[in-house]
Design a protein around this motif. Structure first.
Motif, PDB file in Angstrom:
ATOM      1  N   VAL A  36       0.723  -1.246   0.143  1.00 30.31           N
ATOM      2  CA  VAL A  36      -0.001  -0.006   0.259  1.00 30.31           C
ATOM      3  C   VAL A  36       0.720   1.201  -0.072  1.00 30.31           C
ATOM      4  O   VAL A  36       1.741   1.321   0.940  1.00 30.31           O
ATOM      5  N   ALA A  37       0.585   2.077  -0.922  1.00 30.47           N
ATOM      6  CA  ALA A  37       1.396   3.564  -1.026  1.00 30.47           C
ATOM      7  C   ALA A  37       0.358   4.374  -0.047  1.00 30.47           C
ATOM      8  O   ALA A  37      -0.666   4.569  -0.290  1.00 30.47           O
ATOM      9  N   PHE A  38       1.259   5.071   0.571  1.00 29.05           N
ATOM     10  CA  PHE A  38       0.617   6.184   1.665  1.00 29.05           C
ATOM     11  C   PHE A  38       1.457   7.417   1.713  1.00 29.05           C
ATOM     12  O   PHE A  38       2.457   7.376   1.579  1.00 29.05           O
ATOM     13  N   PRO A  39       0.831   8.653   2.215  1.00 33.13           N
ATOM     14  CA  PRO A  39       1.451   9.717   2.356  1.00 33.13           C
ATOM     15  C   PRO A  39       2.143   9.688   3.543  1.00 33.13           C
ATOM     16  O   PRO A  39       1.918   9.404   4.416  1.00 33.13           O
ATOM     17  N   THR A  40       3.405  10.402   3.504  1.00 33.94           N
ATOM     18  CA  THR A  40       4.126  10.809   4.766  1.00 33.94           C
ATOM     19  C   THR A  40       4.447  12.398   4.439  1.00 33.94           C
ATOM     20  O   THR A  40       4.052  13.073   3.372  1.00 33.94           O
ATOM     21  N   GLU A  41       4.985  12.943   5.591  1.00 34.51           N
ATOM     22  CA  GLU A  41       5.317  14.488   5.561  1.00 34.51           C
ATOM     23  C   GLU A  41       6.382  14.648   4.412  1.00 34.51           C
ATOM     24  O   GLU A  41       6.547  15.871   4.119  1.00 34.51           O
ATOM     25  N   THR A  42       7.315  13.705   4.280  1.00 37.53           N
ATOM     26  CA  THR A  42       8.300  13.982   3.291  1.00 37.53           C
ATOM     27  C   THR A  42       7.982  13.559   1.824  1.00 37.53           C
ATOM     28  O   THR A  42       7.881  14.243   1.034  1.00 37.53           O
ATOM     29  N   VAL A  43       7.925  12.066   1.455  1.00 36.50           N
ATOM     30  CA  VAL A  43       7.431  11.921   0.304  1.00 36.50           C
ATOM     31  C   VAL A  43       6.516  10.651   0.526  1.00 36.50           C
ATOM     32  O   VAL A  43       6.106  10.332   1.491  1.00 36.50           O
ATOM     33  N   TYR A  44       5.788  10.215  -0.498  1.00 41.08           N
ATOM     34  CA  TYR A  44       4.926   8.821  -0.463  1.00 41.08           C
ATOM     35  C   TYR A  44       5.824   7.555  -0.328  1.00 41.08           C
ATOM     36  O   TYR A  44       6.698   7.664  -0.975  1.00 41.08           O
ATOM     37  N   GLY A  45       5.449   6.844   0.623  1.00 33.93           N
ATOM     38  CA  GLY A  45       5.969   5.650   0.799  1.00 33.93           C
ATOM     39  C   GLY A  45       5.222   4.315   0.431  1.00 33.93           C
ATOM     40  O   GLY A  45       3.733   4.488  -0.009  1.00 33.93           O
ATOM     41  N   LEU A  46       6.174   3.237  -0.125  1.00 34.78           N
ATOM     42  CA  LEU A  46       5.298   2.163  -0.574  1.00 34.78           C
ATOM     43  C   LEU A  46       5.360   1.298   0.586  1.00 34.78           C
ATOM     44  O   LEU A  46       6.609   0.571   1.009  1.00 34.78           O
ATOM     45  N   SER A 150      10.451   5.072  -0.665  1.00 33.03           N
ATOM     46  CA  SER A 150       9.652   5.887  -1.491  1.00 33.03           C
ATOM     47  C   SER A 150       9.093   5.282  -2.596  1.00 33.03           C
ATOM     48  O   SER A 150       9.539   4.238  -3.007  1.00 33.03           O
ATOM     49  N   ALA A 151       7.810   5.567  -2.710  1.00 32.93           N
ATOM     50  CA  ALA A 151       6.677   4.932  -3.696  1.00 32.93           C
ATOM     51  C   ALA A 151       7.139   5.347  -5.286  1.00 32.93           C
ATOM     52  O   ALA A 151       5.988   5.452  -5.917  1.00 32.93           O
ATOM     53  N   ASN A 152       8.312   5.162  -5.697  1.00 28.94           N
ATOM     54  CA  ASN A 152       8.615   5.478  -6.988  1.00 28.94           C
ATOM     55  C   ASN A 152       9.202   4.127  -7.594  1.00 28.94           C
ATOM     56  O   ASN A 152       9.620   3.377  -7.035  1.00 28.94           O
ATOM     57  N   ILE A 153       9.209   4.164  -9.179  1.00 28.83           N
ATOM     58  CA  ILE A 153      10.164   3.082  -9.432  1.00 28.83           C
ATOM     59  C   ILE A 153      11.518   3.669  -9.339  1.00 28.83           C
ATOM     60  O   ILE A 153      11.861   4.756  -9.335  1.00 28.83           O
ATOM     61  N   SER A 154      12.504   2.793  -8.947  1.00 30.10           N
ATOM     62  CA  SER A 154      14.119   3.191  -8.602  1.00 30.10           C
ATOM     63  C   SER A 154      14.330   3.897  -9.872  1.00 30.10           C
ATOM     64  O   SER A 154      14.372   3.665 -11.115  1.00 30.10           O
ATOM     65  N   GLY A 155      15.101   4.948  -9.503  1.00 31.20           N
ATOM     66  CA  GLY A 155      15.592   5.758 -10.555  1.00 31.20           C
ATOM     67  C   GLY A 155      14.795   6.903 -11.065  1.00 31.20           C
ATOM     68  O   GLY A 155      15.328   7.806 -11.466  1.00 31.20           O
ATOM     69  N   SER A 156      13.650   7.121 -10.590  1.00 25.46           N
ATOM     70  CA  SER A 156      12.675   8.194 -10.983  1.00 25.46           C
ATOM     71  C   SER A 156      12.769   9.209  -9.619  1.00 25.46           C
ATOM     72  O   SER A 156      13.011   8.614  -8.685  1.00 25.46           O
ATOM     73  N   PRO A 157      12.128  10.454  -9.933  1.00 27.94           N
ATOM     74  CA  PRO A 157      12.122  11.168  -8.477  1.00 27.94           C
ATOM     75  C   PRO A 157      11.185  10.637  -7.463  1.00 27.94           C
ATOM     76  O   PRO A 157      10.083  10.210  -7.919  1.00 27.94           O
TER      77      PRO A 157
END
Ligand code: TXA
Ligand code: MG
Length: 344
Positions: A36-46, A150-157
């Protein structure tokens, strides 16, 4: 979100709200080994259960993340620290008291109950308590320590909105909690407390100055945070995000770099090139030092936007190294094709 909305999905990834029924559903997905991807105060986490090897394996697969890059474990109370770490130094409690929930990850000795997969085989574990109500309720409701890169593909922002998460991971994860953008915009500060003195492995959302004030001592920045055969923070050795367009980072005196930025913008503009300005306003003289929190908040979303709009060149200006400036410059230096220093 009402019940009918709960079934909304993109490529099989459930789009959840941030209301209580949605959080309960998200928690049960985590308890059952889902992502589950969820928001945090920094970036979205997976998020995945930090106690479930199969769930953790799915995180690495969904992100395309190298198996030797460890994950941060998220908890919802200081009490839980003792379930994920052992031999916890007093400094950890001082920092937790001052900054949790907040953008600080502490590297400590890993407790036997936490899967070695979380730590990519290291004897340590990074832990933090995120400062977003959705994240805290999700962890509490699941009753688990939640591993979350972080809930991104590795290598993307890193993603700072749920749309970024959907762009990268729709169809690869079970659900995403849709909520407001992440306020800080850069990842947490990773601080190693396992050595004789604290070391920042990754500058991030909590400033070095605040850490030093709370600890009453100077905190070192890891030299290994750049290039080293055995980086102490494994994530720092991987290729970092480079935007599609070349990014020129201009450093030097505020007046000199502003002059060069103006010249570059005019030169490429005349050639018909589409030039993006990342963290400055050509018409304003200020050196932006005071705006560094605002720059951090927009950094990743701007880079994603420039990629999607097909810019030919991205111009960026050096920021002050105080406060979040240290994290911003760390990310900018990694994203830059070239760093140009103005001498005057
Ligand atoms: O703000 C954040 O930290 C976000 C949100 C979701 O909490 N998470 C995040 O995770 O940025 P990730 O996986 O993208 O970055 C984790 C960083 C990596 O550089 C990794 O190498 C480092 O933390 N790390 C994790 N565990 C570590 C450990 N045991 N020792 C040293 N470095 C560690
Ligand atoms: Mg990351």
């Amino acid at each position: 979100m009402n019940m009918s909305n709960k079934a909304r999905n993109i490529k099989g990834t459930l789009l959840l709200g941030n209301d209580r029924p949605s959080i309960i559903m998200a928690a049960s997905i985590l308890q059952n080994g889902g992502l589950v991807a969820f928001p945090t105060e920094t970036v979205y986490g997976l998020g995945a259960s930090a106690l479930d090897d199969r769930a953790l394996e799915k995180v690495f697969i969904a992100k395309g993340r190298p198996a030797d890059n460890p994950l941060i474990v998220h908890i919802a109370s200081v009490r839980e620290l003792e379930t994920v770490a052992i031999n916890i130094p007093n400094q950890a409690y001082i920092l937790a008291e001052s900054f949790w929930p907040g953008p600080l990850s502490l590297v400590l000795e890993r407790a036997p109950g936490v899967s070695p997969m979380v730590s990519a085989g290291l004897k340590t574990v990074a832990v933090r308590m995120p400062d977003r109500p959705e994240a805290l309720s999700l962890i509490r409701e699941a009753g688990l320590p939640v591993a979350a890169p972080s809930a991104n593909i590795s290598g993307s922002p890193s993603p700072t909105t749920y749309r970024h998460v959907i762009d990268d991971l729709a169809g690869k994860i079970d659900a995403v909690i849709m909520s407001a953008p992440c306020a800080i915009g850069v990842e947490s500060t990773v601080l190693d407390l396992t050595g004789s003195s604290p070391v920042i492995l990754r500058p991030g959302g909590l400033s070095k100055e605040k850490l030093e004030l709370a600890l009453g001592l100077q905190v070192a920045l890891s030299v290994k945070s750049h290039a080293s055969p055995a980086p102490s923070s494994p994530g720092m050795k991987y290729r970092h995000y480079k935007p599609c367009a070349p990014l020129l980072l201009v450093t030097g005196s505020p007046s000199g770099r502003k002059k060069l930025l103006r010249e570059l913008a005019a030169y490429y503009g005349k050639k018909g090139k589409k030039v993006a300005f990342l963290n400055f306003d050509l018409n304003k003289y200020s050196d932006q030092a005071g705006d560094v929190d605002a720059i951090a908040a927009k950094l990743y979303s701007s880079l994603r936007c420039f990629d999607s709009r097909g810019y030919d060149l991205i111009l960026a200006e050096e920021t002050d190294l105080t406060g979040l400036g240290l994290a911003v410059m760390n990310r900018l230096t990694r994203a830059a094709t070239r760093v140009v220093k103005v001498l005057d």
